[in-house]
Motif scaffolding. Structure first.
Motif, PDB file in Angstrom:
ATOM      1  N   GLU A  82       0.859  -1.182   0.000  1.00 24.10           N
ATOM      2  CA  GLU A  82       0.000   0.000   0.000  1.00 24.10           C
ATOM      3  C   GLU A  82       0.895   1.231   0.000  1.00 24.10           C
ATOM      4  O   GLU A  82       1.814   1.329   0.801  1.00 24.10           O
ATOM      5  CB  GLU A  82      -0.882   0.018   1.248  1.00 24.10           C
ATOM      6  N   LYS A  83       0.609   2.158  -0.897  1.00 22.71           N
ATOM      7  CA  LYS A  83       1.406   3.383  -0.993  1.00 22.71           C
ATOM      8  C   LYS A  83       0.838   4.421  -0.027  1.00 22.71           C
ATOM      9  O   LYS A  83      -0.363   4.654   0.007  1.00 22.71           O
ATOM     10  CB  LYS A  83       1.391   3.936  -2.412  1.00 22.71           C
ATOM     11  N   ARG A  84       1.712   5.003   0.785  1.00 25.38           N
ATOM     12  CA  ARG A  84       1.334   6.057   1.718  1.00 25.38           C
ATOM     13  C   ARG A  84       2.307   7.215   1.552  1.00 25.38           C
ATOM     14  O   ARG A  84       3.458   7.025   1.182  1.00 25.38           O
ATOM     15  CB  ARG A  84       1.417   5.561   3.170  1.00 25.38           C
ATOM     16  N   SER A  85       1.836   8.398   1.862  1.00 28.46           N
ATOM     17  CA  SER A  85       2.698   9.580   1.825  1.00 28.46           C
ATOM     18  C   SER A  85       3.197   9.879   3.225  1.00 28.46           C
ATOM     19  O   SER A  85       2.444   9.808   4.194  1.00 28.46           O
ATOM     20  CB  SER A  85       1.930  10.792   1.293  1.00 28.46           C
ATOM     21  N   LEU A  86       4.474  10.193   3.314  1.00 24.78           N
ATOM     22  CA  LEU A  86       5.102  10.601   4.563  1.00 24.78           C
ATOM     23  C   LEU A  86       5.744  11.963   4.344  1.00 24.78           C
ATOM     24  O   LEU A  86       6.122  12.305   3.216  1.00 24.78           O
ATOM     25  CB  LEU A  86       6.187   9.596   4.977  1.00 24.78           C
ATOM     26  N   THR A  87       5.870  12.717   5.399  1.00 29.40           N
ATOM     27  CA  THR A  87       6.583  13.992   5.332  1.00 29.40           C
ATOM     28  C   THR A  87       7.873  13.839   6.119  1.00 29.40           C
ATOM     29  O   THR A  87       7.852  13.578   7.318  1.00 29.40           O
ATOM     30  CB  THR A  87       5.727  15.135   5.910  1.00 29.40           C
ATOM     31  N   LEU A  88       8.982  13.952   5.410  1.00 35.07           N
ATOM     32  CA  LEU A  88      10.304  13.782   6.004  1.00 35.07           C
ATOM     33  C   LEU A  88      11.050  15.111   5.936  1.00 35.07           C
ATOM     34  O   LEU A  88      11.410  15.555   4.857  1.00 35.07           O
ATOM     35  CB  LEU A  88      11.098  12.705   5.264  1.00 35.07           C
ATOM     36  N   ARG A  89      11.221  15.734   7.086  1.00 32.54           N
ATOM     37  CA  ARG A  89      11.907  17.019   7.176  1.00 32.54           C
ATOM     38  C   ARG A  89      11.344  18.035   6.183  1.00 32.54           C
ATOM     39  O   ARG A  89      12.074  18.709   5.473  1.00 32.54           O
ATOM     40  CB  ARG A  89      13.415  16.819   6.997  1.00 32.54           C
ATOM     41  N   GLY A  90      10.011  18.115   6.122  1.00 25.13           N
ATOM     42  CA  GLY A  90       9.342  19.098   5.284  1.00 25.13           C
ATOM     43  C   GLY A  90       9.107  18.694   3.845  1.00 25.13           C
ATOM     44  O   GLY A  90       8.508  19.447   3.079  1.00 25.13           O
ATOM     45  N   HIS A  91       9.558  17.511   3.444  1.00 22.10           N
ATOM     46  CA  HIS A  91       9.390  17.053   2.060  1.00 22.10           C
ATOM     47  C   HIS A  91       8.503  15.822   2.043  1.00 22.10           C
ATOM     48  O   HIS A  91       8.668  14.911   2.850  1.00 22.10           O
ATOM     49  CB  HIS A  91      10.743  16.726   1.428  1.00 22.10           C
ATOM     50  N   ARG A  92       7.570  15.791   1.085  1.00 27.91           N
ATOM     51  CA  ARG A  92       6.678  14.641   0.942  1.00 27.91           C
ATOM     52  C   ARG A  92       7.405  13.522   0.218  1.00 27.91           C
ATOM     53  O   ARG A  92       8.176  13.750  -0.710  1.00 27.91           O
ATOM     54  CB  ARG A  92       5.420  15.027   0.156  1.00 27.91           C
ATOM     55  N   SER A  93       7.146  12.292   0.669  1.00 31.42           N
ATOM     56  CA  SER A  93       7.725  11.114   0.043  1.00 31.42           C
ATOM     57  C   SER A  93       6.685  10.006   0.065  1.00 31.42           C
ATOM     58  O   SER A  93       5.983   9.838   1.065  1.00 31.42           O
ATOM     59  CB  SER A  93       8.975  10.675   0.811  1.00 31.42           C
TER      60      SER A  93
END
Length: 87
Positions: A10-21
């Protein structure tokens, strides 16, 4: 309700140090990753950013997250399906 056996990632979006991944993990890995973050009192994004910062550049984020979850499970810090009452 437990995830279906052999469910696709399942694809999820994460925010890593202000950037979406975007990261694709199997449902069991997402569940275990959320459990570790909760046990540590961390937001999911904060834990992902911590793992991301410590991984070598040649290792993808999804691989690093799976490896982290596996190591937590092998160390006994994550309850397995049998421990949680799932079949």
């Amino acid at each position: 309700m437990s995830p279906a056996p052999y469910a696709p990632p399942e694809k999820r979006s994460l925010t890593l140090r202000g950037h979406r991944s975007s990261v694709s993990l199997e449902p069991e890995f997402w569940a275990a990753f959320r459990a570790v973050a909760a046990r540590r009192g961390q937001a999911l994004n904060a834990l992902a950013a911590e793992i991301d910062a410590g991984r070598p550049p040649e290792v993808g984020l999804a691989c690093a997250l799976r490896t982290f979850v596996l190591r937590e499970a092998l160390a006994g810090r994550i309850a397995g399906p049998a421990d949680a009452g799932a079949p």
